[in-house]
Design an enzyme around this catalytic site. Structure first.
Site: not given
Ligand code: CTP
Length: 391
Positions: A285, A333, A206, A337, A319, A275
């Protein structure tokens, strides 16, 4: 404004002291430079005067300044002394109580912390007499900034180079920038993006740059905490004086976090963790064909979820990056959590999110929501640690 005495001695690296002086000056320190006579052969006092806006001091009996009292007044007002570069000669003098010039006299009269950055030929640096002097000064509380290894001015390759001036200044910031409110605490921070390998060539990741996590780590370090950073892929400069553990995948991050978690007091999970990860990683490859392809993915472990379950009395901060329903999703969250705080941001708000040097965060705790304006990531880090300290 904090006062720093910068001692400059006659090592060829003396030119780098100009950057040290100016960097401290730009960061709002009152810098008084004291040069030895030999240093003046390599760089002029005028250079330092222009860069610090203060008179540069060279010899005890120069005209124009009442040096007999000046060395005492400078010593009294000093918040830190930094000798960079430090020759074997000044180290020897200080270790043996010799005060025969302005620099050695002033340092002798200082009660503040003394930082010494040796720079000399490798053989000189390794000389047992120099090493014994260093050890002696350390035993009196002086902090040594270890020289780098590389090509020296004399042509030898070895240990003895003055480190990067910006890095030298970090010793002063760590000493003087903040009250040590986190002294004795261990802080664990995760930062950056995880990379999930598809084959030896490709991976899923990301846009996280690691800047936010590194800023939190840096701020915690300045406040006196012992900081460990578990970092995935990052593009930012690593925070100094932190133990940085580099990892690639979410699995590796989970293992590193688990092994550090037990001993820490505060965890800030700023990393952007995948995730999902490929069900398997190809050994070779993957070759293309004319058909479309899909990659089967499986869930990764929720590291923060695991931390929440095993939290005990630790402070846990997560975060949350959203593009819609930020508050509602982030509050969920926080609950799910078992967190003490979550820092939420909306990627669609300008100035927030990945890569940029700013962020727009909302701090959510069980007792309330604090919306903050657009701020630099270092100011966000301050706000996060202020809030966590309240908790
Ligand atoms: N996190 C984690 N382990 C994961 C995924 C995320 O520890 N496998 C942490 C992140 O470091 C961050 C927080 O969890 O602190 C983000 O929460 P999460 O629910 O994973 O956010 P998103 O993945 O963005 O949620 P969703 O996919 O539900 O939008």
């Amino acid at each position: 404004m904090k006062n720093v005495i910068l001692g400059v001695t006659g090592s060829i690296a003396a030119y780098k002291a100009a950057i040290v002086a100016h960097t401290l000056y730009k960061n709002y320190y009152n810098v008084n430079v004291i040069m030895t006579k030999n240093a003046c052969e390599l760089i002029t006092p005028l250079t330092f005067e222009r860069l610090t806006n203060n008179k540069c001091i060279v010899e005890t009996f120069d005209k124009g300044i009442q040096y007999d009292v000046k060395h005492i007044s400078l010593a009294k007002q000093a918040d830190a002394v930094l000798i960079a570069p430090a020759t074997a000669n000044i180290i020897g003098k200080l270790a043996n109580g010799i005060a025969d010039d302005m620099l050695s006299t002033t340092v002798m009269a200082c009660k503040c912390k003394v930082f010494i950055a040796p720079a000399m030929n490798t053989a000189m640096y390794e000389n047992p007499i120099v090493q014994a002097n260093i050890e002696k000064l350390k035993s009196f509380g002086c902090v040594f900034i270890e020289p780098d290894t590389g090509l020296l001015a004399c042509g030898d390759v070895g240990k003895g180079k003055l480190p990067d001036p910006e890095y030298i200044c970090e010793y002063i910031y760590r000493e003087l920038e903040r009250e040590k409110t986190l002294s004795g605490k261990k802080v664990l921070v995760t930062a950056g993006a995880t990379c999930e390998a598809i084959d030896p060539v490709r991976y899923i990741t990301n846009y996280s740059s690691g800047k936010m996590g590194f800023a939190v780590a840096y701020e915690a370090m300045l406040r006196g905490a012992k900081v460990t950073v578990v970092a995935g892929h990052t593009e930012a400069k690593e925070p100094p004086f932190c133990n940085v553990i580099k990892v690639k995948s979410a699995k590796e991050m989970f293992n590193a976090v688990k092994s550090e978690f037990e001993s820490c007091d505060i965890v800030v999970k700023a990393a952007a963790v995948a995730d999902y990860t490929p069900v398997s990683t190809a050994d070779n490859k993957l070759k293309k064909s004319d058909d479309d392809m899909s990659i089967p993915l499986k869930r990764t472990d929720d590291i923060l979820g695991w931390l929440g379950k095993n939290k005990k009395d630790k402070i846990l901060c997560g975060f949350s990056m959203e593009t819609e329903n930020m508050l509602e999703n982030s509050q969920k969250k926080l609950e799910k959590k078992n967190l003490d705080m979550i820092c939420a941001n909306n990627l669609k708000v300008s100035g927030a999110g990945f890569k940029s040097d700013t962020n727009v965060i909302t701090l959510i705790t069980k007792s309330g929501v604090t919306e903050l304006p657009i701020m630099s990531k270092s100011d966000c880090a301050k706000a996060i640690l202020d809030k966590l300290s309240e908790l």
